[in-house]
Design a protein around this motif. Structure first.
Motif, PDB file in Angstrom:
ATOM      1  N   SER A   4     -10.615  64.809  13.082  1.00  0.00           N
ATOM      2  CA  SER A   4     -10.190  65.727  12.036  1.00  0.00           C
ATOM      3  C   SER A   4     -11.228  66.791  11.753  1.00  0.00           C
ATOM      4  N   ALA A   5     -12.460  66.517  12.132  1.00  0.00           N
ATOM      5  CA  ALA A   5     -13.500  67.508  11.880  1.00  0.00           C
ATOM      6  C   ALA A   5     -13.503  68.582  12.964  1.00  0.00           C
ATOM      7  N   GLY A   6     -12.596  68.471  13.933  1.00  0.00           N
ATOM      8  CA  GLY A   6     -12.391  69.547  14.886  1.00  0.00           C
ATOM      9  C   GLY A   6     -13.360  69.516  16.032  1.00  0.00           C
ATOM     10  N   ILE A  13     -15.851  79.167  12.065  1.00  0.00           N
ATOM     11  CA  ILE A  13     -15.312  80.360  11.386  1.00  0.00           C
ATOM     12  C   ILE A  13     -14.819  79.986   9.991  1.00  0.00           C
ATOM     13  N   PHE A  14     -14.083  78.860   9.938  1.00  0.00           N
ATOM     14  CA  PHE A  14     -13.578  78.392   8.633  1.00  0.00           C
ATOM     15  C   PHE A  14     -14.753  78.187   7.668  1.00  0.00           C
ATOM     16  N   ALA A  15     -15.809  77.550   8.168  1.00  0.00           N
ATOM     17  CA  ALA A  15     -16.979  77.290   7.317  1.00  0.00           C
ATOM     18  C   ALA A  15     -17.625  78.596   6.860  1.00  0.00           C
ATOM     19  N   VAL A  17     -16.219  81.542   6.389  1.00  0.00           N
ATOM     20  CA  VAL A  17     -15.447  82.368   5.441  1.00  0.00           C
ATOM     21  C   VAL A  17     -15.034  81.605   4.182  1.00  0.00           C
ATOM     22  N   TYR A  18     -15.214  80.282   4.186  1.00  0.00           N
ATOM     23  CA  TYR A  18     -14.618  79.444   3.125  1.00  0.00           C
ATOM     24  C   TYR A  18     -15.021  79.890   1.712  1.00  0.00           C
ATOM     25  N   ASP A  19     -16.304  80.055   1.476  1.00  0.00           N
ATOM     26  CA  ASP A  19     -16.741  80.381   0.109  1.00  0.00           C
ATOM     27  C   ASP A  19     -16.262  81.763  -0.322  1.00  0.00           C
ATOM     28  N   VAL A  48     -15.932  62.966  -1.151  1.00  0.00           N
ATOM     29  CA  VAL A  48     -15.423  62.858   0.222  1.00  0.00           C
ATOM     30  C   VAL A  48     -14.996  64.246   0.731  1.00  0.00           C
ATOM     31  N   GLY A  49     -15.464  64.622   1.909  1.00  0.00           N
ATOM     32  CA  GLY A  49     -15.126  65.945   2.453  1.00  0.00           C
ATOM     33  C   GLY A  49     -15.679  67.035   1.558  1.00  0.00           C
ATOM     34  N   ALA A  50     -16.961  66.960   1.290  1.00  0.00           N
ATOM     35  CA  ALA A  50     -17.589  67.832   0.283  1.00  0.00           C
ATOM     36  C   ALA A  50     -17.661  69.293   0.694  1.00  0.00           C
ATOM     37  N   PRO A  70     -17.978  65.372   7.518  1.00  0.00           N
ATOM     38  CA  PRO A  70     -18.070  65.135   8.958  1.00  0.00           C
ATOM     39  C   PRO A  70     -18.177  66.396   9.810  1.00  0.00           C
ATOM     40  N   ASP A  71     -17.776  67.538   9.277  1.00  0.00           N
ATOM     41  CA  ASP A  71     -17.792  68.770  10.083  1.00  0.00           C
ATOM     42  C   ASP A  71     -19.199  69.381  10.038  1.00  0.00           C
ATOM     43  N   PRO A  72     -19.863  69.495  11.215  1.00  0.00           N
ATOM     44  CA  PRO A  72     -21.263  69.960  11.190  1.00  0.00           C
ATOM     45  C   PRO A  72     -21.432  71.376  10.643  1.00  0.00           C
ATOM     46  N   SER A  94     -20.307  60.897   7.277  1.00  0.00           N
ATOM     47  CA  SER A  94     -19.139  60.002   7.394  1.00  0.00           C
ATOM     48  C   SER A  94     -17.856  60.700   6.979  1.00  0.00           C
ATOM     49  N   GLY A  95     -16.756  60.209   7.568  1.00  0.00           N
ATOM     50  CA  GLY A  95     -15.436  60.721   7.213  1.00  0.00           C
ATOM     51  C   GLY A  95     -14.709  59.788   6.265  1.00  0.00           C
ATOM     52  N   ALA A  96     -13.526  60.233   5.832  1.00  0.00           N
ATOM     53  CA  ALA A  96     -12.753  59.504   4.824  1.00  0.00           C
ATOM     54  C   ALA A  96     -12.205  58.183   5.340  1.00  0.00           C
ATOM     55  N   ASP A  97     -12.103  58.058   6.676  1.00  0.00           N
ATOM     56  CA  ASP A  97     -11.467  56.850   7.207  1.00  0.00           C
ATOM     57  C   ASP A  97     -12.417  55.668   7.309  1.00  0.00           C
ATOM     58  N   PHE A 111     -12.075  63.529  -4.508  1.00  0.00           N
ATOM     59  CA  PHE A 111     -11.411  64.270  -3.432  1.00  0.00           C
ATOM     60  C   PHE A 111     -11.024  65.627  -4.002  1.00  0.00           C
ATOM     61  N   THR A 112     -11.602  66.701  -3.515  1.00  0.00           N
ATOM     62  CA  THR A 112     -11.124  68.017  -3.932  1.00  0.00           C
ATOM     63  C   THR A 112     -10.767  68.823  -2.694  1.00  0.00           C
ATOM     64  N   LEU A 113      -9.510  69.190  -2.606  1.00  0.00           N
ATOM     65  CA  LEU A 113      -8.969  70.006  -1.504  1.00  0.00           C
ATOM     66  C   LEU A 113      -9.258  69.355  -0.162  1.00  0.00           C
ATOM     67  N   VAL A 114      -9.162  68.041  -0.123  1.00  0.00           N
ATOM     68  CA  VAL A 114      -9.494  67.322   1.108  1.00  0.00           C
ATOM     69  C   VAL A 114      -8.395  66.334   1.527  1.00  0.00           C
ATOM     70  N   LEU A 115      -7.628  65.817   0.579  1.00  0.00           N
ATOM     71  CA  LEU A 115      -6.525  64.921   0.972  1.00  0.00           C
ATOM     72  C   LEU A 115      -5.414  65.711   1.678  1.00  0.00           C
ATOM     73  N   CYS A 116      -5.473  67.022   1.587  1.00  0.00           N
ATOM     74  CA  CYS A 116      -4.555  67.876   2.375  1.00  0.00           C
ATOM     75  C   CYS A 116      -4.972  67.898   3.846  1.00  0.00           C
ATOM     76  N   THR A 117      -6.233  67.629   4.125  1.00  0.00           N
ATOM     77  CA  THR A 117      -6.778  67.844   5.475  1.00  0.00           C
ATOM     78  C   THR A 117      -7.059  66.555   6.235  1.00  0.00           C
ATOM     79  N   VAL A 118      -7.390  65.478   5.546  1.00  0.00           N
ATOM     80  CA  VAL A 118      -7.700  64.246   6.290  1.00  0.00           C
ATOM     81  C   VAL A 118      -6.454  63.840   7.076  1.00  0.00           C
TER      82      VAL A 118
HETATM   83  C1  LIG Z   1     -10.707  72.720   2.306  1.00  0.00           C
HETATM   84  S1  LIG Z   1     -12.194  71.918   2.570  1.00  0.00           S
HETATM   85  C2  LIG Z   1     -12.599  71.375   0.930  1.00  0.00           C
HETATM   86  C3  LIG Z   1     -14.063  71.202   0.730  1.00  0.00           C
HETATM   87  C4  LIG Z   1     -14.510  70.773  -0.671  1.00  0.00           C
HETATM   88  N1  LIG Z   1     -14.101  69.416  -0.979  1.00  0.00           N
HETATM   89  C5  LIG Z   1     -14.046  71.704  -1.749  1.00  0.00           C
HETATM   90  O1  LIG Z   1     -13.541  71.238  -2.765  1.00  0.00           O
HETATM   91  O2  LIG Z   1     -14.247  72.913  -1.599  1.00  0.00           O
HETATM   92  C6  LIG Z   1     -11.693  70.403   3.368  1.00  0.00           C
HETATM   93  C7  LIG Z   1     -12.866  69.583   3.856  1.00  0.00           C
HETATM   94  O3  LIG Z   1     -12.414  68.319   4.343  1.00  0.00           O
HETATM   95  C8  LIG Z   1     -13.245  67.968   5.436  1.00  0.00           C
HETATM   96  N2  LIG Z   1     -12.605  66.933   6.255  1.00  0.00           N
HETATM   97  C9  LIG Z   1     -11.737  67.074   7.273  1.00  0.00           C
HETATM   98  N3  LIG Z   1     -11.408  65.889   7.805  1.00  0.00           N
HETATM   99  C10 LIG Z   1     -12.096  64.962   7.102  1.00  0.00           C
HETATM  100  C11 LIG Z   1     -12.189  63.543   7.161  1.00  0.00           C
HETATM  101  N4  LIG Z   1     -11.495  62.831   8.042  1.00  0.00           N
HETATM  102  N5  LIG Z   1     -13.005  62.937   6.291  1.00  0.00           N
HETATM  103  C12 LIG Z   1     -13.705  63.632   5.369  1.00  0.00           C
HETATM  104  N6  LIG Z   1     -13.651  64.972   5.267  1.00  0.00           N
HETATM  105  C13 LIG Z   1     -12.858  65.628   6.110  1.00  0.00           C
HETATM  106  C14 LIG Z   1     -13.411  69.278   6.162  1.00  0.00           C
HETATM  107  O4  LIG Z   1     -14.491  69.245   7.072  1.00  0.00           O
HETATM  108  C15 LIG Z   1     -13.612  70.234   5.003  1.00  0.00           C
HETATM  109  O5  LIG Z   1     -14.957  70.357   4.659  1.00  0.00           O
END
Ligand SMILES: C[S@@+](CC[C@H](N)C(=O)[O-])C[C@H]1O[C@@H](n2cnc3c(N)ncnc32)[C@H](O)[C@@H]1O
Length: 215
Positions: A4-6, A13-15, A17-19, A48-50, A70-72, A94-97, A111-118
């Motif tokens: 999931s960390a690609g 690129i995502f990293a 432009v994100y902020d 988680v997924g900070a 987990p994404d470097p 570490s990742g969420a799993d 979990f903020t904006l991360v349960l959409c992505t795991v």
């Molecule tokens: C949209 S960003 C949100 C970042 C941050 N939590 C925030 O509130 O701005 C989603 C994050 O989830 C991370 N992510 C993706 N897969 C993940 C996994 N399996 N476990 C933990 N984090 C993961 C991504 O690397 C990314 O940093």
């Protein structure tokens, strides 16, 4: 690194432009909500997924925060702003799993904006429940599928969006998934940010408690 960390170098690129991309909504809506969600958390907290560390400046009362990413490419940015966190902080890949904590050893999971992505939110929430002590808190701020016509086309757009937005899904119903994972939902607030038809306009903010393991 989890799939999931690609790619091996992460979503660079995502990293990058994100902020900048999220700055307006961060200032107007998300920042104050982050402060109210994570500010009061006490004890040992897993974020988680900070990401790039948007929650870091808002921790006030925790004894210790472990920021998992987990994404470097994201993690590099997170590690560069650790001085913005006023409480003791560790960054962990570490990742969420597979959360890096023993059963019942954590006071709060964020979990903020991360349960959409795991890739597997059910597994992520089972892990959160495993590591939380009975009565431990789960807090989340997530964009969700919502309802009505916007939900119909969010479901249609979800596969394409996931490819262009680093795995992010538009079709998740996170409050329901948290409830089904053995948490008691203490507070659930739905909000719409910007135009209702925007892909990520529908958000849910929630606070939940880990039910006793026997339930
Ligand atoms: C949209 S960003 C949100 C970042 C941050 N939590 C925030 O509130 O701005 C989603 C994050 O989830 C991370 N992510 C993706 N897969 C993940 C996994 N399996 N476990 C933990 N984090 C993961 C991504 O690397 C990314 O940093």
């Amino acid at each position: 690194m989890p799939d999931s960390a690609g790619p091996a170098k992460g979503h660079r690129i995502f990293a990058a432009v994100y902020d900048r991309m999220s700055a307006p909504v961060e200032q107007a809506v998300l920042g104050p909500r982050r402060a109210s969600l994570v500010g009061p958390l006490t004890g040992r907290v897993l974020d988680v997924g900070a990401g790039t560390g948007a929650n870091l400046p808002h921790y006030r009362a925790a004894d210790e925060v472990v920021a998992l990413e987990p994404d470097p490419a994201m993690r590099r940015r997170l590690a560069a702003r650790t001085d913005e966190c006023r409480v003791p902080l560790t960054v962990d890949p570490s990742g969420a799993d597979a959360l890096p904590a023993t059963d019942g050893s954590v006071d709060a999971v964020v979990f903020t904006l991360v349960l959409c992505t795991v890739p597997d939110p059910v597994r992520a929430l089972a892990e959160a429940r495993r590591v939380l002590r009975p009565g431990g808190r789960l807090v989340a701020l997530e964009h969700v599928v919502g309802d009505g016509r916007p939900a119909v086309w969010r479901r249609r757009l979800a596969p394409l969006w996931s490819r262009i937005a680093a795995g992010c899904r538009l079709d998740r119903d996170t409050a329901a998934t948290v409830g089904a994972a053995g948490f008691t939902l203490d507070e659930v607030e739905h909000l719409t940010v910007g135009p209702a038809w925007a892909p990520t306009a529908r958000l849910v903010q929630l606070r939940a408690t880990a039910a006793p393991a026997s339930r």
